[in-house]
Design a protein around this motif. Structure first.
Motif, PDB file in Angstrom:
ATOM      1  N   LEU A   1       5.647  -3.238   2.191  1.00 48.00           N
ATOM      2  CA  LEU A   1       4.271  -2.757   2.366  1.00 48.00           C
ATOM      3  C   LEU A   1       4.028  -1.440   1.636  1.00 48.00           C
ATOM      4  CD1 LEU A   1       3.682  -3.535   6.161  1.00 48.00           C
ATOM      5  CD2 LEU A   1       2.840  -4.824   4.185  1.00 48.00           C
ATOM      6  N   PHE A   2       5.124  -0.719   1.353  1.00 46.78           N
ATOM      7  CA  PHE A   2       4.986   0.575   0.689  1.00 46.78           C
ATOM      8  C   PHE A   2       5.258   0.485  -0.814  1.00 46.78           C
ATOM      9  CE2 PHE A   2       5.633   1.659   5.120  1.00 46.78           C
ATOM     10  CZ  PHE A   2       4.677   2.648   5.306  1.00 46.78           C
ATOM     11  N   VAL A   3       5.422  -0.756  -1.312  1.00 44.03           N
ATOM     12  CA  VAL A   3       5.456  -0.942  -2.758  1.00 44.03           C
ATOM     13  C   VAL A   3       4.092  -0.542  -3.306  1.00 44.03           C
ATOM     14  CG1 VAL A   3       5.627  -2.646  -4.608  1.00 44.03           C
ATOM     15  CG2 VAL A   3       7.187  -2.757  -2.652  1.00 44.03           C
ATOM     16  N   LYS A   4       4.061   0.112  -4.427  1.00 46.90           N
ATOM     17  CA  LYS A   4       2.837   0.740  -4.942  1.00 46.90           C
ATOM     18  C   LYS A   4       1.639  -0.204  -4.944  1.00 46.90           C
ATOM     19  CE  LYS A   4       0.971   3.242  -8.911  1.00 46.90           C
ATOM     20  NZ  LYS A   4       1.241   3.765 -10.278  1.00 46.90           N
ATOM     21  N   GLN A   5       1.789  -1.383  -5.532  1.00 50.79           N
ATOM     22  CA  GLN A   5       0.659  -2.300  -5.666  1.00 50.79           C
ATOM     23  C   GLN A   5       0.145  -2.771  -4.312  1.00 50.79           C
ATOM     24  OE1 GLN A   5       2.391  -5.225  -8.353  1.00 50.79           O
ATOM     25  NE2 GLN A   5       1.126  -4.454 -10.034  1.00 50.79           N
ATOM     26  N   ILE A   6       1.067  -3.129  -3.409  1.00 50.79           N
ATOM     27  CA  ILE A   6       0.664  -3.610  -2.084  1.00 50.79           C
ATOM     28  C   ILE A   6       0.031  -2.481  -1.285  1.00 50.79           C
ATOM     29  CG2 ILE A   6       1.486  -4.571   0.102  1.00 50.79           C
ATOM     30  CD1 ILE A   6       3.653  -6.028  -1.445  1.00 50.79           C
ATOM     31  N   PHE A   7       0.631  -1.289  -1.362  1.00 55.12           N
ATOM     32  CA  PHE A   7       0.104  -0.140  -0.622  1.00 55.12           C
ATOM     33  C   PHE A   7      -1.313   0.203  -1.080  1.00 55.12           C
ATOM     34  CE2 PHE A   7      -0.511   4.456  -0.088  1.00 55.12           C
ATOM     35  CZ  PHE A   7      -0.313   4.562   1.282  1.00 55.12           C
ATOM     36  N   ILE A   8      -1.540   0.202  -2.392  1.00 58.50           N
ATOM     37  CA  ILE A   8      -2.874   0.508  -2.934  1.00 58.50           C
ATOM     38  C   ILE A   8      -3.878  -0.562  -2.512  1.00 58.50           C
ATOM     39  CG2 ILE A   8      -4.227   0.684  -5.062  1.00 58.50           C
ATOM     40  CD1 ILE A   8      -1.813   2.027  -6.355  1.00 58.50           C
TER      41      ILE A   8
ATOM     42  N   CYS B   1      -7.159   0.176  -0.333  1.00 57.00           N
ATOM     43  CA  CYS B   1      -8.508  -0.195  -0.792  1.00 57.00           C
ATOM     44  C   CYS B   1      -9.217  -1.047   0.255  1.00 57.00           C
ATOM     45  CB  CYS B   1      -8.421  -0.950  -2.114  1.00 57.00           C
ATOM     46  SG  CYS B   1      -7.940   0.075  -3.524  1.00 57.00           S
ATOM     47  N   LEU B   2      -8.460  -1.965   0.876  1.00 54.13           N
ATOM     48  CA  LEU B   2      -9.024  -2.808   1.937  1.00 54.13           C
ATOM     49  C   LEU B   2      -9.536  -1.948   3.085  1.00 54.13           C
ATOM     50  CD1 LEU B   2      -9.392  -5.589   3.422  1.00 54.13           C
ATOM     51  CD2 LEU B   2      -7.054  -5.279   4.258  1.00 54.13           C
ATOM     52  N   LEU B   3      -8.723  -1.006   3.538  1.00 50.75           N
ATOM     53  CA  LEU B   3      -9.105  -0.144   4.664  1.00 50.75           C
ATOM     54  C   LEU B   3     -10.298   0.749   4.310  1.00 50.75           C
ATOM     55  CD1 LEU B   3      -5.566   0.891   5.988  1.00 50.75           C
ATOM     56  CD2 LEU B   3      -7.111  -0.840   6.911  1.00 50.75           C
TER      57      LEU B   3
END
Length: 294
Positions: free
Chosen positions: A45-52, A56-58
């Protein structure tokens, strides 16, 4: 203090579900292999792409909620509903973005599946729940039946068992509906208010307003994937690679339908000039579309 918070925030059914979910998590943490897998998932979840993407969703959900609040369509009583919707609909839709290029009428189907008569039934079922002891007894039964049903859906040889479980679920649902319906009949005047109406239509409003974000997230994700492939196929010609990306952007724009035509197969194979790239893109876009995304 914790019990007071739970009683004010969650109903008896939700408290029972949280309790059993907590026990399930504790059991998983005692299993070494499962514990390692959980830590891997949390780390992912803290991988850059997934985290971003999650961030963005939030941010988008926060903006939508603020807008609804200004219009009088949201207040603090809907915080729980907002959290449920965010993880139960928004997050899942974002994670299933690949389906948008694989299924016909993906967004239309998603909208219809989340805005239907069952939404009203689910709302009614949540209005009245049984006592805390009854819910604690019923919850593990429902969970066990749900797991069993999911298992029978994977293995076709258990089709008869699946049909039997569906009948049990149907009977349980009817029982819940009758109970809730009777309670609503007894307390209709108390229920016929603006707060309950707002809670009823809130998931539908959120789903509709979320579609633009979902669409552009899918578009961005597939553009990113496509450009990685372009970089691979034209890796020896930086200038042509840059031109191909810009040409795709201008040709496809915001159309998932066109993006679907560009994406498949060996892209720009044998292209050595800008004219070759133009011809490849035009050739793909002139194909009869196999599916209409919207």
């Amino acid at each position: 203090m914790i019990l007071d918070f739970l009683n004010k925030t969650f109903n008896n059914r939700e408290i029972a579900l949280i309790f059993y979910l907590f026990l399930f998590i504790l059991w998983n943490l005692t299993q070494k292999k499962i514990r390692e897998s959980i830590f891997c998932v949390i780390g992912a979840l803290f991988v850059k792409q997934i985290f971003i993407s999650i961030l963005c969703l939030l941010i988008y959900i926060t903006i939508v909620v603020c807008g609804l609040s200004l219009l009088g369509l949201w207040n603090s009583s809907l915080i729980k509903d907002t959290i449920y919707w965010s993880f139960g609909v928004g997050f899942i839709l974002m994670m299933d973005s690949n389906k948008a290029l694989q299924e016909k009428h993906y967004f239309k189907k998603f909208l219809l599946e989340n805005i239907k008569v069952f939404m009203i039934i689910e709302f009614i079922l949540g209005l009245y729940v049984f006592g805390i002891i009854t819910e604690f007894i019923l919850m593990p039964i429902v969970i066990f039946l749900s797991i069993s049903l999911a298992y029978t859906e994977v293995y076709e040889e258990h089709k008869q068992v699946r049909n039997f479980l569906l009948k049990i679920f149907g009977a349980i649902a009817i029982f819940y509906i009758i109970y809730s319906g009777f309670k609503i009949y007894q307390n209709f005047k108390d229920l016929a208010n603006y707060d309950n109406l707002r809670a009823l239509i809130f998931p539908a409003i959120m789903t509709i307003l979320f579609l633009p974000f979902a669409y552009f997230y899918v578009l961005y994700s597939h553009y990113e994937s496509l450009f990685i492939r372009v970089g691979f196929f034209l890796k020896d010609n930086k200038s042509l690679r840059r031109f191909a990306k810009w040409r795709i952007l201008f040709s496809v724009n915001f159309s998932l339908k066109k993006l679907k035509l560009i994406t498949p197969g060996y892209l720009f194979g044998g292209c050595e000039t800008k004219e070759d790239v133009k011809h490849e893109i035009v050739k793909r876009l002139n194909k009869n579309p196999a599916a209409n995304i919207l």
